[in-house]
Design a protein around this motif. Structure first.
Motif, PDB file in Angstrom:
ATOM      1  N   LEU A 185      -2.940   4.182   8.564  1.00  0.00           N
ATOM      2  CA  LEU A 185      -2.078   3.356   7.717  1.00  0.00           C
ATOM      3  C   LEU A 185      -1.352   2.316   8.541  1.00  0.00           C
ATOM      4  O   LEU A 185      -1.033   2.554   9.714  1.00  0.00           O
ATOM      5  CB  LEU A 185      -1.054   4.241   7.011  1.00  0.00           C
ATOM      6  CG  LEU A 185      -1.609   5.443   6.257  1.00  0.00           C
ATOM      7  CD1 LEU A 185      -0.479   6.368   5.834  1.00  0.00           C
ATOM      8  CD2 LEU A 185      -2.423   4.994   5.053  1.00  0.00           C
ATOM      9  N   PRO A 191       0.838  -1.204   0.000  1.00  0.00           N
ATOM     10  CA  PRO A 191       0.000   0.000   0.000  1.00  0.00           C
ATOM     11  C   PRO A 191       0.867   1.247   0.000  1.00  0.00           C
ATOM     12  O   PRO A 191       1.926   1.287   0.622  1.00  0.00           O
ATOM     13  CB  PRO A 191      -0.800  -0.132   1.304  1.00  0.00           C
ATOM     14  CG  PRO A 191      -0.055  -1.104   2.146  1.00  0.00           C
ATOM     15  CD  PRO A 191       0.650  -2.025   1.214  1.00  0.00           C
ATOM     16  N   THR A 247       3.456   0.460   4.828  1.00  0.00           N
ATOM     17  CA  THR A 247       2.828   1.388   3.892  1.00  0.00           C
ATOM     18  C   THR A 247       3.876   2.400   3.444  1.00  0.00           C
ATOM     19  O   THR A 247       4.566   2.990   4.276  1.00  0.00           O
ATOM     20  CB  THR A 247       1.646   2.124   4.543  1.00  0.00           C
ATOM     21  OG1 THR A 247       0.721   1.169   5.066  1.00  0.00           O
ATOM     22  CG2 THR A 247       0.940   3.009   3.524  1.00  0.00           C
TER      23      THR A 247
END
Length: 267
Positions: free
Chosen positions: A239, A219, A244
């Motif tokens: 997050l 991500p 991430t």
């Protein structure tokens, strides 16, 4: 000088990878997907070859010609484009013929295995981008209130189930209600859809799939994500810390503070 391969998709991540690799003394030989990668990437790498999605053997040839033994995948490929614009060559057909599942992870692992059978090891882009991974804790904007903390917990639970099904990474929640799940449309459209149903104040949660292979599809968020959140009045971006990628982190933090959007890294 060692050469490192870059299989480039869209977004800022290919540029961050190329810059970090150069700073660590590597020459970058890039293969970029037409319609996805930014043409200005050419100025950031030693060599660049353009391919259409599915031209696996063309990538292999480009890396062999460039003396590449290791390569990383960086940047996204739009799922709608993947469904409509793919031009599979013989290598892609061989990969697909061996698949039992067409889910993202299974397909990407099969692609990596194919490259490795041709002497090219696929590595994680974050091996060069550890500094770009989201840290844990409050990062920008107002502190979470109690209701938002509960929405983050719910979003993470649902995102875990979504990831187990290998569907998407993003969930939009507001006041205990799940408003949107990311599927083929991608993160931005999932956020817009959630805002449409829930109004302002939504919480956006993004996390890795359970058992995520860190070589693929991590991500990533950047200033563009904040712009979409502002469109719909979303107020929290939660997050997964350590997994991430933050694109242009200083600008991201400044933008969150200015917009009053809470940015938090969740363990």
């Amino acid at each position: 000088m060692e050469r490192i391969g870059l299989i480039a998709g869209n977004g800022r991540l290919p540029f961050l990878f190329a810059s970090a690799a150069r700073e660590q003394g590597l020459e970058v030989v890039a293969v970029a997907h037409r319609g996805e990668a930014d043409p200005s990437l050419e100025a950031e790498v030693a060599e660049l070859t353009w391919v259409k999605l599915g031209q696996v053997d063309r990538i292999v040839r480009a890396f062999r010609k460039g003396g590449v033994k290791r390569a990383a995948m960086a940047g996204g490929i739009g799922r709608v484009r993947a469904l409509t614009d793919a031009r599979p060559d013989l290598g892609a057909v061989r990969i697909i013929s061996r698949l039992r599942s067409f889910r993202d992870d299974a397909l990407l692992r099969a692609v990596a295995d194919y490259f490795e059978s041709h002497g090219i090891t696929i590595v994680a882009p974050t091996d060069w981008l550890a500094q770009a991974l989201c840290p844990e804790g409050h990062l920008a904007g107002p502190r979470l209130n109690e209701a938002q903390e509960k929405d983050v917990v719910l979003g993470r639970e649902v995102a875990t189930l979504l990831g187990q099904a290998d569907v998407g990474q993003t969930v939009v929640v507001h006041n205990g209600h799940v408003l949107a799940l990311e599927a083929v449309e991608g993160t931005d459209e999932a956020i817009r859809r959630g805002g449409k149903y829930g109004g302002s104040g939504a919480v956006v949660v993004k996390r890795c799939k359970p058992g995520q292979d860190l070589r693929f599809d991590l991500p990533a968020v950047g200033p563009r994500t904040l712009e979409v959140m502002q469109e719909v009045g979303a107020k929290v971006l939660a997050l997964e810390a350590g997994k991430t990628v933050l694109l242009d982190a200083p600008e991201l933090f400044r933008g969150a503070d200015k917009a009053g959007i809470t940015l938090v890294g969740v363990p």
